[in-house]
Design a protein around this motif. Sequence first.
Motif, PDB file in Angstrom:
ATOM      1  N   ILE A   1       0.342 -12.433  10.658  1.00  0.00           N
ATOM      2  CA  ILE A   1       0.735 -11.064   9.214  1.00  0.00           C
ATOM      3  C   ILE A   1       1.529 -11.944   8.787  1.00  0.00           C
ATOM      4  O   ILE A   1       2.550 -12.961   8.579  1.00  0.00           O
TER       5      ILE A   1
ATOM      6  N   GLU B   1       0.994  -1.578   0.083  1.00  0.00           N
ATOM      7  CA  GLU B   1       0.076   0.557   0.056  1.00  0.00           C
ATOM      8  C   GLU B   1       0.675   1.231  -0.390  1.00  0.00           C
ATOM      9  O   GLU B   1       0.552   1.766  -0.532  1.00  0.00           O
TER      10      GLU B   1
ATOM     11  N   GLU C   1      -3.386 -10.902  15.819  1.00  0.00           N
ATOM     12  CA  GLU C   1      -3.386 -11.824  13.929  1.00  0.00           C
ATOM     13  C   GLU C   1      -1.884 -12.308  14.090  1.00  0.00           C
ATOM     14  O   GLU C   1      -1.125 -11.549  14.062  1.00  0.00           O
TER      15      GLU C   1
ATOM     16  N   THR D   1     -10.166  -3.687   6.688  1.00  0.00           N
ATOM     17  CA  THR D   1      -9.668  -4.237   7.466  1.00  0.00           C
ATOM     18  C   THR D   1     -10.018  -5.164   8.321  1.00  0.00           C
ATOM     19  O   THR D   1     -10.961  -5.083   8.372  1.00  0.00           O
ATOM     20  N   THR D   2      -8.881  -6.402   9.056  1.00  0.00           N
ATOM     21  CA  THR D   2      -9.517  -6.733  10.428  1.00  0.00           C
ATOM     22  C   THR D   2      -9.700  -6.088  11.496  1.00  0.00           C
ATOM     23  O   THR D   2     -10.690  -6.884  12.180  1.00  0.00           O
ATOM     24  N   TYR D   3      -9.057  -4.595  11.530  1.00  0.00           N
ATOM     25  CA  TYR D   3     -10.097  -3.985  12.313  1.00  0.00           C
ATOM     26  C   TYR D   3     -11.462  -3.253  12.446  1.00  0.00           C
ATOM     27  O   TYR D   3     -12.311  -3.714  13.389  1.00  0.00           O
TER      28      TYR D   3
ATOM     29  N   GLN E   1      -9.641   1.460   9.564  1.00  0.00           N
ATOM     30  CA  GLN E   1      -8.997   1.814   7.507  1.00  0.00           C
ATOM     31  C   GLN E   1      -9.800   0.682   7.079  1.00  0.00           C
ATOM     32  O   GLN E   1     -10.301  -0.148   8.143  1.00  0.00           O
TER      33      GLN E   1
ATOM     34  N   PHE F   1      -5.268  -0.235  -0.170  1.00  0.00           N
ATOM     35  CA  PHE F   1      -4.781  -1.154   0.448  1.00  0.00           C
ATOM     36  C   PHE F   1      -6.158  -1.863   0.178  1.00  0.00           C
ATOM     37  O   PHE F   1      -6.043  -3.426  -0.637  1.00  0.00           O
TER      38      PHE F   1
ATOM     39  N   ASN G   1       4.751  -0.580   5.773  1.00  0.00           N
ATOM     40  CA  ASN G   1       5.150   0.110   4.500  1.00  0.00           C
ATOM     41  C   ASN G   1       4.709   1.757   3.830  1.00  0.00           C
ATOM     42  O   ASN G   1       3.187   1.824   4.399  1.00  0.00           O
TER      43      ASN G   1
ATOM     44  N   PHE H   1       1.228   2.889   5.285  1.00  0.00           N
ATOM     45  CA  PHE H   1       0.764   2.143   7.009  1.00  0.00           C
ATOM     46  C   PHE H   1       1.833   1.968   7.175  1.00  0.00           C
ATOM     47  O   PHE H   1       2.400   0.554   7.220  1.00  0.00           O
TER      48      PHE H   1
ATOM     49  N   ARG I   1     -10.231 -14.009   3.494  1.00  0.00           N
ATOM     50  CA  ARG I   1      -9.080 -14.104   2.672  1.00  0.00           C
ATOM     51  C   ARG I   1      -8.578 -15.310   2.319  1.00  0.00           C
ATOM     52  O   ARG I   1      -8.010 -15.844   0.728  1.00  0.00           O
TER      53      ARG I   1
ATOM     54  N   ALA J   1       1.834  -6.753   2.635  1.00  0.00           N
ATOM     55  CA  ALA J   1       0.163  -5.036   3.027  1.00  0.00           C
ATOM     56  C   ALA J   1       0.039  -5.271   4.787  1.00  0.00           C
ATOM     57  O   ALA J   1      -0.976  -5.234   4.739  1.00  0.00           O
ATOM     58  N   SER J   2       0.745  -6.200   5.188  1.00  0.00           N
ATOM     59  CA  SER J   2      -0.302  -6.019   6.469  1.00  0.00           C
ATOM     60  C   SER J   2      -1.318  -7.028   6.599  1.00  0.00           C
ATOM     61  O   SER J   2      -1.729  -6.897   7.937  1.00  0.00           O
ATOM     62  N   HIS J   3      -1.400  -8.008   5.970  1.00  0.00           N
ATOM     63  CA  HIS J   3      -2.749  -9.421   6.023  1.00  0.00           C
ATOM     64  C   HIS J   3      -2.612  -9.558   6.650  1.00  0.00           C
ATOM     65  O   HIS J   3      -1.663 -10.706   7.091  1.00  0.00           O
ATOM     66  N   GLY J   4      -3.879  -9.721   7.747  1.00  0.00           N
ATOM     67  CA  GLY J   4      -3.904 -11.011   8.694  1.00  0.00           C
ATOM     68  C   GLY J   4      -4.798 -11.547   7.666  1.00  0.00           C
ATOM     69  O   GLY J   4      -5.303 -12.124   6.421  1.00  0.00           O
TER      70      GLY J   4
HETATM   71  N1  ARG Z   1      -3.606  -5.799   9.969  1.00  0.00           N
HETATM   72  C1  ARG Z   1      -4.911  -5.337   9.273  1.00  0.00           C
HETATM   73  C2  ARG Z   1      -5.509  -6.651   8.290  1.00  0.00           C
HETATM   74  O1  ARG Z   1      -5.240  -7.759   8.000  1.00  0.00           O
HETATM   75  C3  ARG Z   1      -4.441  -3.764   8.522  1.00  0.00           C
HETATM   76  C4  ARG Z   1      -3.538  -4.330   7.206  1.00  0.00           C
HETATM   77  C5  ARG Z   1      -3.786  -3.025   7.530  1.00  0.00           C
HETATM   78  N2  ARG Z   1      -2.289  -3.617   5.859  1.00  0.00           N
HETATM   79  C6  ARG Z   1      -1.956  -1.366   5.366  1.00  0.00           C
HETATM   80  N3  ARG Z   1      -0.982  -1.562   4.336  1.00  0.00           N
HETATM   81  N4  ARG Z   1      -3.131  -0.600   5.404  1.00  0.00           N
HETATM   82  O2  ARG Z   1      -6.595  -6.058   7.871  1.00  0.00           O
END
Ligand code: ARG
Length: 251
Positions: A208, A37, A206, A143-145, A140, A77, A44, A40, A102, A94-97
């Motif tokens: 990642i 992305e 989570e 996201t998992t949030y 965001q 993202f 990144n 973040f 998914r 990109a920090s995907h949980g």
């Molecule tokens: N860890 C969270 C998820 O899996 C947020 C990831 C957001 N990553 C980013 N590049 N903005 O959804």
Amino acid sequence: MKRAILTLTALAVLATTAQARTWDAIKGSGTIKIATEGAFPPFNVLEGKKLTGFEVTLAEALAKELGLKVEWTTQPFDNLLIGLQQDRYDFVIASHGITPQRAKAVDFSNPHYCTGGAIVAKPGGPMTAADLAGKSVAVQVGTTYLENVRKVPGVGDIKTFPKDTDAQAALMSGRVDAWVGDKFTGIDLVKAQKGKVKQGDLLFKESIAMAVKKGNSSLLKELNSALEKALNNGTYAKISNQYFGQDIRCR
Ligand code: ARG
């Protein structure tokens, strides 16, 4: 004229029938295409024209281990996994949980770090899941949030933002009562804001991971073995320490 039209048609056909590049094709080309992305921090980040962050540095170390040059793409993202389906790049970091939903759409590597979603608010604001009842929360989108804040019983208004940094800004300007985001990002925010906000409880944990197109097992195998090497030869620890002052691998 006729020729130009033919070429365009051929391109369109190629685009729709294109396959994910296998490991052999990537290796043969000498370059791996990676997407992130770039918004973040500290994972990144696009600073001017330069991509940096823990995941960018780690992915470049993995590519080096695999003997490949890197071609980066940045995408919002929410578009990243779609672009993977469309074969626009070879993998996403990109920090995907890892979530069951998914995992239906893409294949995940072994995790490259472990973390959680944490609540951040101004002093006196919500610090626990129970405190979020009736409160407005910024997250965001995609996201998992978002997924996890939705599950909080009685939670008030949930406001989504295209970028995580915009969700943080909503907290700082008092448009929401809390922001839920990554635990490490939250630590950095608290530091940067010099105590104007505080980190509360972890809402969820989570793992990642990187994502490849579903079925691209040859690439997945190489990524996992490069990650394994980095975890074992000190490369991972060095990069993690550089960004976090600690080793954030899953244990
Ligand atoms: N860890 C969270 C998820 O899996 C947020 C990831 C957001 N990553 C980013 N590049 N903005 O959804």
